[in-house]
Design a protein around this motif. Structure first.
Motif, PDB file in Angstrom:
ATOM      1  N   PRO A 140      44.606  82.315  57.293  1.00 43.41           N
ATOM      2  CA  PRO A 140      44.122  81.835  55.993  1.00 43.41           C
ATOM      3  C   PRO A 140      44.978  80.711  55.397  1.00 43.41           C
ATOM      4  N   GLU A 153      43.604  77.623  56.610  1.00 40.72           N
ATOM      5  CA  GLU A 153      42.343  77.329  55.904  1.00 40.72           C
ATOM      6  C   GLU A 153      42.594  76.636  54.566  1.00 40.72           C
ATOM      7  N   GLU A 154      43.605  77.125  53.845  1.00 42.31           N
ATOM      8  CA  GLU A 154      43.829  76.595  52.489  1.00 42.31           C
ATOM      9  C   GLU A 154      44.660  75.305  52.478  1.00 42.31           C
ATOM     10  N   ILE A 189      43.541  72.075  50.803  1.00 38.76           N
ATOM     11  CA  ILE A 189      43.530  72.144  49.336  1.00 38.76           C
ATOM     12  C   ILE A 189      44.934  71.880  48.783  1.00 38.76           C
ATOM     13  N   ASN A 239      40.547  78.253  47.494  1.00 38.14           N
ATOM     14  CA  ASN A 239      39.233  77.695  47.812  1.00 38.14           C
ATOM     15  C   ASN A 239      38.883  76.662  46.747  1.00 38.14           C
ATOM     16  N   LYS A 240      37.688  76.101  46.846  1.00 37.41           N
ATOM     17  CA  LYS A 240      37.306  75.021  45.940  1.00 37.41           C
ATOM     18  C   LYS A 240      37.324  75.502  44.485  1.00 37.41           C
ATOM     19  N   LYS A 241      36.823  76.726  44.291  1.00 38.83           N
ATOM     20  CA  LYS A 241      36.758  77.281  42.938  1.00 38.83           C
ATOM     21  C   LYS A 241      38.168  77.407  42.326  1.00 38.83           C
ATOM     22  N   TYR A 246      40.793  75.789  43.328  1.00 40.66           N
ATOM     23  CA  TYR A 246      41.324  74.417  43.198  1.00 40.66           C
ATOM     24  C   TYR A 246      40.932  73.832  41.841  1.00 40.66           C
TER      25      TYR A 246
END
Lengths: 171, 122
Positions: A78, A81-82, A85, A159-161, A163
């Protein structure tokens, strides 16, 4: 009359107990990762991942308006994944990385390949620094203000939210 | 030759065993701490990374002469009362602690009225 009183007493005790137990069962019995929210960041000293002589003490008082702390590791999927960002966030806020139980070579290879979003990366070889700041696992992200208070904490990959939420907080 | 080798091996591992062994006090603390990664288990039963790290931190605190209360405070400050299997008596845990006592008292009164009092009247 006495019988009626007994029955109503029994019924009310049963109903009250039912309501209490029902709501207790429905309540969130899981741990609350936000327990450290709005509390001062415990004092920690990070030793640089690349140079053992370089140290960084946190929290920083009256230095930056906000700064971010991110716990990560090269073996943590993970975290990978991040990472994009974090790369986007580094232009907006200073990021202090805590490299959790990782090998130096793997960690530096990770940063060389994916980019280094961290202003300073400290090594947490035995996981004790992460526990000191109340972490549950990795990745984990904290936003700290100039007074040293943790004003936002996120457990899990960004995640985008999240961020957008961090961007809103540090605006 | 083989025996000598085994004896050397035995003495070589004694310090390692001593260093790794948990004292009774440590085990008692571990048993009262919830593993936050695998929440049904105590720290004592868990071998998750989190549990191992936390055990090391607790061990270090014991070596630094911290009391049980100081260790529990350290953990609840960071992870809340939820980390303790034995939650402290507070306003929000009053029902939890008070209910068994209340039921025992009510049961006692009920038994007295139904069983003891009729005998006394006779």
């Amino acid at each position: 009359m006495k019988k009626l009183f007994k029955i109503s007493l029994l019924v009310s005790v049963t109903v009250i107990s039912f309501v209490i137990f029902y709501y207790s069962l429905k309540a969130n019995n899981k741990n609350n990762p936000n327990i450290m929210l709005n509390k001062p960041l415990p004092a920690i000293e990070l030793t640089s991942l690349v140079n053992a002589h370089l140290k960084q003490e946190l929290p920083l008082i009256n230095r930056d308006k906000y700064y971010l702390i991110n716990i990560w590791s090269s073996w943590c999927v993970p975290c990978r994944e991040e990472h994009p960002i974090l790369m986007k966030l580094k232009d907006k806020i200073k990021i202090y990385g805590i490299n959790y139980k990782d090998k130096k070579t793997n960690a530096t290879a990770f940063l060389n390949k994916l980019g280094n979003p961290f202003y300073f990366t400290g090594s947490d070889k035995d996981g004790s620094i992460s526990i000191e700041i109340g972490a549950y696992g990795i990745p984990e992200t904290y936003v700290v203000n100039s007074q040293g208070l943790i004003i936002f904490k996120h457990v899990g990959p960004l995640n985008k939210k999240i961020y957008l939420r961090i961007s809103e907080i540090i605006k | 030759m083989r025996n000598i080798f085994l004896i050397i091996l035995f003495f070589f591992f004694i310090p390692v065993q001593l260093a790794m062994a948990s004292t009774e006090r440590e085990i008692n603390i571990y048993k009262n701490i919830r593993c936050l990664v695998c929440q049904g288990q105590s720290l004592n039963d868990s071998n998750s990374d989190f549990a191992i790290d936390l055990k090391k931190v607790i061990k270090k605190k014991i070596i630094n002469k911290k009391s049980d209360k100081e260790i529990y405070n350290y953990l609840t400050e960071r992870y809340g009362d939820w980390i303790l299997f034995n939650p402290p008596l507070k306003i929000n845990t009053f029902l939890l602690w008070g209910f068994p006592l209340m039921f025992a008292l009510l049961g006692g009164v009920f038994l007295y009225i139904k069983v003891v009092a009729p005998h006394l009247r006779q």
